[in-house]
Design a protein around this motif. Structure first.
Motif, PDB file in Angstrom:
ATOM      1  N   THR A   1      -4.869  -3.565   4.158  1.00  0.00           N
ATOM      2  CA  THR A   1      -3.499  -3.073   4.049  1.00  0.00           C
ATOM      3  C   THR A   1      -2.987  -3.439   2.662  1.00  0.00           C
ATOM      4  O   THR A   1      -3.048  -4.611   2.267  1.00  0.00           O
ATOM      5  N   ILE A   2      -2.502  -2.444   1.936  1.00  0.00           N
ATOM      6  CA  ILE A   2      -1.909  -2.673   0.619  1.00  0.00           C
ATOM      7  C   ILE A   2      -0.395  -2.609   0.780  1.00  0.00           C
ATOM      8  O   ILE A   2       0.132  -1.618   1.303  1.00  0.00           O
ATOM      9  N   LEU A   3       0.285  -3.659   0.362  1.00  0.00           N
ATOM     10  CA  LEU A   3       1.741  -3.709   0.473  1.00  0.00           C
ATOM     11  C   LEU A   3       2.356  -3.761  -0.915  1.00  0.00           C
ATOM     12  O   LEU A   3       2.024  -4.645  -1.711  1.00  0.00           O
ATOM     13  N   ALA A   4       3.270  -2.835  -1.189  1.00  0.00           N
ATOM     14  CA  ALA A   4       4.026  -2.852  -2.435  1.00  0.00           C
ATOM     15  C   ALA A   4       5.461  -3.271  -2.125  1.00  0.00           C
ATOM     16  O   ALA A   4       5.824  -3.487  -0.964  1.00  0.00           O
ATOM     17  N   GLU A   5       6.268  -3.390  -3.154  1.00  0.00           N
ATOM     18  CA  GLU A   5       7.673  -3.725  -2.957  1.00  0.00           C
ATOM     19  C   GLU A   5       8.365  -2.595  -2.202  1.00  0.00           C
ATOM     20  O   GLU A   5       8.007  -1.429  -2.360  1.00  0.00           O
ATOM     21  N   PRO A   6       9.388  -2.922  -1.391  1.00  0.00           N
ATOM     22  CA  PRO A   6      10.143  -1.866  -0.711  1.00  0.00           C
ATOM     23  C   PRO A   6      10.668  -0.851  -1.721  1.00  0.00           C
ATOM     24  O   PRO A   6      11.169  -1.214  -2.781  1.00  0.00           O
ATOM     25  N   GLY A   7      10.502   0.425  -1.386  1.00  0.00           N
ATOM     26  CA  GLY A   7      10.954   1.477  -2.286  1.00  0.00           C
ATOM     27  C   GLY A   7       9.878   1.954  -3.242  1.00  0.00           C
ATOM     28  O   GLY A   7      10.013   3.020  -3.834  1.00  0.00           O
ATOM     29  N   ASP A   8       8.821   1.155  -3.422  1.00  0.00           N
ATOM     30  CA  ASP A   8       7.721   1.582  -4.289  1.00  0.00           C
ATOM     31  C   ASP A   8       6.714   2.409  -3.502  1.00  0.00           C
ATOM     32  O   ASP A   8       6.654   2.336  -2.278  1.00  0.00           O
ATOM     33  N   THR A   9       5.914   3.172  -4.222  1.00  0.00           N
ATOM     34  CA  THR A   9       4.763   3.841  -3.609  1.00  0.00           C
ATOM     35  C   THR A   9       3.503   3.304  -4.275  1.00  0.00           C
ATOM     36  O   THR A   9       3.556   2.604  -5.286  1.00  0.00           O
ATOM     37  N   ILE A  10       2.364   3.640  -3.704  1.00  0.00           N
ATOM     38  CA  ILE A  10       1.081   3.113  -4.164  1.00  0.00           C
ATOM     39  C   ILE A  10       0.160   4.278  -4.498  1.00  0.00           C
ATOM     40  O   ILE A  10       0.044   5.234  -3.722  1.00  0.00           O
ATOM     41  N   ALA A  11      -0.483   4.182  -5.644  1.00  0.00           N
ATOM     42  CA  ALA A  11      -1.510   5.154  -6.011  1.00  0.00           C
ATOM     43  C   ALA A  11      -2.873   4.496  -5.840  1.00  0.00           C
ATOM     44  O   ALA A  11      -3.081   3.358  -6.263  1.00  0.00           O
ATOM     45  N   LEU A  12      -3.787   5.219  -5.202  1.00  0.00           N
ATOM     46  CA  LEU A  12      -5.147   4.733  -4.962  1.00  0.00           C
ATOM     47  C   LEU A  12      -6.106   5.692  -5.657  1.00  0.00           C
ATOM     48  O   LEU A  12      -6.129   6.887  -5.347  1.00  0.00           O
ATOM     49  N   VAL A  13      -6.872   5.179  -6.613  1.00  0.00           N
ATOM     50  CA  VAL A  13      -7.777   6.015  -7.398  1.00  0.00           C
ATOM     51  C   VAL A  13      -9.207   5.556  -7.161  1.00  0.00           C
ATOM     52  O   VAL A  13      -9.544   4.386  -7.402  1.00  0.00           O
ATOM     53  N   PHE A  14     -10.046   6.461  -6.701  1.00  0.00           N
ATOM     54  CA  PHE A  14     -11.442   6.114  -6.407  1.00  0.00           C
ATOM     55  C   PHE A  14     -12.281   6.161  -7.673  1.00  0.00           C
ATOM     56  O   PHE A  14     -12.202   7.107  -8.454  1.00  0.00           O
ATOM     57  N   MET A  15     -13.078   5.128  -7.881  1.00  0.00           N
ATOM     58  CA  MET A  15     -13.972   5.064  -9.040  1.00  0.00           C
ATOM     59  C   MET A  15     -15.417   5.334  -8.629  1.00  0.00           C
ATOM     60  O   MET A  15     -16.227   5.746  -9.449  1.00  0.00           O
ATOM     61  N   ASP A  16     -15.727   5.081  -7.374  1.00  0.00           N
ATOM     62  CA  ASP A  16     -17.090   5.267  -6.877  1.00  0.00           C
ATOM     63  C   ASP A  16     -16.991   5.577  -5.388  1.00  0.00           C
ATOM     64  O   ASP A  16     -16.169   4.974  -4.687  1.00  0.00           O
ATOM     65  N   PHE A  17     -17.794   6.508  -4.899  1.00  0.00           N
ATOM     66  CA  PHE A  17     -17.716   6.838  -3.474  1.00  0.00           C
ATOM     67  C   PHE A  17     -19.043   7.420  -3.013  1.00  0.00           C
ATOM     68  O   PHE A  17     -19.427   8.519  -3.402  1.00  0.00           O
TER      69      PHE A  17
END
Length: 114
Positions: free
Chosen positions: A40-56
């Motif tokens: 689970t990734i938690l950011a500050e309230p009001g923020d959003t999170i970007a997830l960028v894949f480098m290898d899959f």
């Protein structure tokens, strides 16, 4: 003596902070069979999170990464194609990785940014 079997394959957890990297167990070596990991990734309230894949690299159709916390329903990734970046709709993302009982691959590595 106590025997801790799962120490090597321990995976998952809660991640806080502006940025970081999530990768499958043992990456860049092969992940184990029957893995079941939740991050689970938690950011500050009001923020959003970007997830960028480098290898899959997952066994197509059998080993799956599910990503929840985006607009709409969960995203499901499998196979060898690098997924497009994922943007959360709220201040959290949850990643759930499962592998079956055979055929291991290299796994995945992704960077998140709050």
């Amino acid at each position: 003596p106590l025997v801790f079997v799962a120490a090597d394959d321990a995976c998952g957890g809660t991640l806080r902070g502006q940025s970081g990297i999530i990768s499958s167990p043992h990456f860049p070596l092969e992940y184990g069979n029957n893995a079941d990991c939740t991050w689970t990734i938690l950011a500050e309230p009001g923020d959003t999170i970007a997830l960028v894949f480098m290898d899959f690299q997952l066994e197509d159709g059998y080993d799956v990464l599910e990503v929840a916390g985006t607009e709409g329903s969960s995203l499901w990734f499998t196979g060898m194609n690098l997924p497009a970046p994922v943007i959360s709709s709220k201040n959290w993302l949850r990643l759930h990785f499962t592998s079956d009982g055979n055929h291991r691959q290299k796994g995945f590595s992704a960077q998140y940014q709050g």
